[in-house]
Design a protein around this motif. Structure first.
Motif, PDB file in Angstrom:
ATOM      1  N   LEU A 140     -14.534 -34.192  62.127  1.00 50.04           N
ATOM      2  CA  LEU A 140     -15.924 -34.155  62.587  1.00 50.04           C
ATOM      3  C   LEU A 140     -16.578 -35.528  62.511  1.00 50.04           C
ATOM      4  CD1 LEU A 140     -17.185 -30.796  61.063  1.00 50.04           C
ATOM      5  CD2 LEU A 140     -16.732 -31.298  63.470  1.00 50.04           C
ATOM      6  N   ASP A 141     -16.269 -36.268  61.445  1.00 46.92           N
ATOM      7  CA  ASP A 141     -16.863 -37.589  61.244  1.00 46.92           C
ATOM      8  C   ASP A 141     -16.422 -38.576  62.315  1.00 46.92           C
ATOM      9  OD1 ASP A 141     -18.391 -39.534  59.858  1.00 46.92           O
ATOM     10  OD2 ASP A 141     -16.576 -40.275  58.899  1.00 46.92           O
ATOM     11  N   ASN A 142     -15.206 -38.422  62.807  1.00 43.67           N
ATOM     12  CA  ASN A 142     -14.684 -39.363  63.795  1.00 43.67           C
ATOM     13  C   ASN A 142     -14.798 -38.874  65.230  1.00 43.67           C
ATOM     14  OD1 ASN A 142     -13.799 -41.515  62.083  1.00 43.67           O
ATOM     15  ND2 ASN A 142     -12.259 -40.106  61.314  1.00 43.67           N
ATOM     16  N   SER A 143     -15.295 -37.664  65.433  1.00 46.20           N
ATOM     17  CA  SER A 143     -15.429 -37.169  66.803  1.00 46.20           C
ATOM     18  C   SER A 143     -16.881 -36.785  67.089  1.00 46.20           C
ATOM     19  CB  SER A 143     -14.482 -35.999  67.041  1.00 46.20           C
ATOM     20  OG  SER A 143     -14.782 -34.942  66.143  1.00 46.20           O
ATOM     21  N   LEU A 144     -17.282 -35.615  66.657  1.00 46.24           N
ATOM     22  CA  LEU A 144     -18.615 -35.109  66.980  1.00 46.24           C
ATOM     23  C   LEU A 144     -19.721 -35.930  66.334  1.00 46.24           C
ATOM     24  CD1 LEU A 144     -20.276 -32.888  68.378  1.00 46.24           C
ATOM     25  CD2 LEU A 144     -20.098 -31.565  66.267  1.00 46.24           C
ATOM     26  N   PHE A 145     -19.533 -36.324  65.078  1.00 46.18           N
ATOM     27  CA  PHE A 145     -20.574 -37.049  64.349  1.00 46.18           C
ATOM     28  C   PHE A 145     -20.280 -38.539  64.223  1.00 46.18           C
ATOM     29  CE2 PHE A 145     -20.989 -32.693  62.529  1.00 46.18           C
ATOM     30  CZ  PHE A 145     -22.205 -32.409  63.115  1.00 46.18           C
ATOM     31  N   VAL A 157     -25.673 -37.930  66.666  1.00 45.75           N
ATOM     32  CA  VAL A 157     -25.353 -37.011  67.760  1.00 45.75           C
ATOM     33  C   VAL A 157     -26.084 -37.319  69.051  1.00 45.75           C
ATOM     34  CG1 VAL A 157     -24.681 -35.112  66.271  1.00 45.75           C
ATOM     35  CG2 VAL A 157     -27.040 -35.329  66.965  1.00 45.75           C
ATOM     36  N   GLY A 158     -27.082 -38.162  69.012  1.00 47.04           N
ATOM     37  CA  GLY A 158     -27.823 -38.455  70.232  1.00 47.04           C
ATOM     38  C   GLY A 158     -28.419 -37.194  70.819  1.00 47.04           C
ATOM     39  N   ASP A 159     -28.117 -36.919  72.083  1.00 46.49           N
ATOM     40  CA  ASP A 159     -28.654 -35.739  72.751  1.00 46.49           C
ATOM     41  C   ASP A 159     -27.618 -34.618  72.888  1.00 46.49           C
ATOM     42  OD1 ASP A 159     -31.108 -36.961  73.062  1.00 46.49           O
ATOM     43  OD2 ASP A 159     -30.530 -37.896  74.950  1.00 46.49           O
ATOM     44  N   ARG A 160     -26.427 -34.791  72.278  1.00 47.51           N
ATOM     45  CA  ARG A 160     -25.375 -33.774  72.402  1.00 47.51           C
ATOM     46  C   ARG A 160     -25.733 -32.475  71.691  1.00 47.51           C
ATOM     47  NH1 ARG A 160     -20.490 -37.159  70.210  1.00 47.51           N
ATOM     48  NH2 ARG A 160     -22.185 -37.798  68.862  1.00 47.51           N
ATOM     49  N   ILE A 161     -26.464 -32.568  70.570  1.00 50.26           N
ATOM     50  CA  ILE A 161     -26.895 -31.388  69.821  1.00 50.26           C
ATOM     51  C   ILE A 161     -28.418 -31.443  69.749  1.00 50.26           C
ATOM     52  CG2 ILE A 161     -26.830 -30.215  67.588  1.00 50.26           C
ATOM     53  CD1 ILE A 161     -24.051 -31.340  67.165  1.00 50.26           C
ATOM     54  N   PRO A 162     -29.103 -30.345  70.020  1.00 47.49           N
ATOM     55  CA  PRO A 162     -30.577 -30.383  70.027  1.00 47.49           C
ATOM     56  C   PRO A 162     -31.166 -30.396  68.605  1.00 47.49           C
ATOM     57  CG  PRO A 162     -29.816 -28.185  70.541  1.00 47.49           C
ATOM     58  CD  PRO A 162     -28.592 -29.041  70.446  1.00 47.49           C
ATOM     59  N   TRP A 163     -31.024 -31.523  67.906  1.00 45.65           N
ATOM     60  CA  TRP A 163     -31.637 -31.678  66.579  1.00 45.65           C
ATOM     61  C   TRP A 163     -33.144 -31.793  66.734  1.00 45.65           C
ATOM     62  CZ3 TRP A 163     -28.357 -30.584  62.962  1.00 45.65           C
ATOM     63  CH2 TRP A 163     -27.059 -31.033  62.982  1.00 45.65           C
TER      64      TRP A 163
END
Length: 180
Positions: A140-145, A157-163
């Motif tokens: 997760l640390d090296n891909s999604l996050f 995450v930029g805009d990939r996840i609606p934080w």
């Protein structure tokens, strides 16, 4: 002989008291705080503390701005991991999952058999379980996050996840300082 030992102990105490009293009267030397614009951080940025402002006695920000950016990212990441660890301790003290954590261990390990707390749960979980946890976190640390160098440190995450995004600059400043 006992009297000689007691006398030497008293002399040692008196000497240490005399030396420590001299250090209490020493002048206070305050490091110089620069208001100059640094390469990586400026006075008033997130993480600077009033009245110190930008405190960089080793000059790390100006000599190694790329490494300093990486240290900022790691500081935020470690803060988030620490918050997750505290949540783990609080949740496991009050809640247990039903069922088995591991069928591979002998005897099979149930979630209710894992004690609450950091060290107890660490010791009770099989090594294969820890290997799975470390592998998932690394993936997760090296891909999604993964940190995008074009975004601010910590914005993984930029805009990939609606934080939740804070439009008010004061609220955003407060929230980011609370994480650091």
């Amino acid at each position: 002989q006992l009297a000689e030992v007691q006398l030497s102990q008293r002399i040692a105490v008196m000497l240490s008291t005399a030396v420590s009293s001299l250090s209490l009267n020493a002048p206070v030397v305050r490091p110089a705080v620069s208001n100059a614009r640094m390469a990586a951080i400026t006075p008033g940025d997130v993480g600077t503390t009033k009245p110190l402002g930008v405190y960089d006695p080793l000059g790390l920000m100006t000599r190694m701005p790329d490494k300093y950016r990486r240290w900022q990212e790691m500081e935020i990441k470690h803060g988030r991991i620490a918050m997750a660890a505290v949540t783990h301790v609080l949740v496991t003290a009050n809640f247990k999952w039903d069922g088995y954590c591991s069928y591979l261990s002998f005897p099979p390990l149930k979630f209710e058999d894992i004690p609450a707390g950091t060290l107890g749960s660490w010791a009770a979980l099989p090594q294969a379980g820890w290997a799975q946890i470390v592998a998932i976190v690394a993936i997760l640390d090296n891909s999604l996050f993964a940190q995008d160098p074009n975004l601010e440190p910590g914005d993984v995450v930029g805009d990939r996840i609606p934080w939740v995004r804070y439009d008010d600059p004061e609220v955003k400043f407060f929230k980011l300082n609370a994480e650091r």
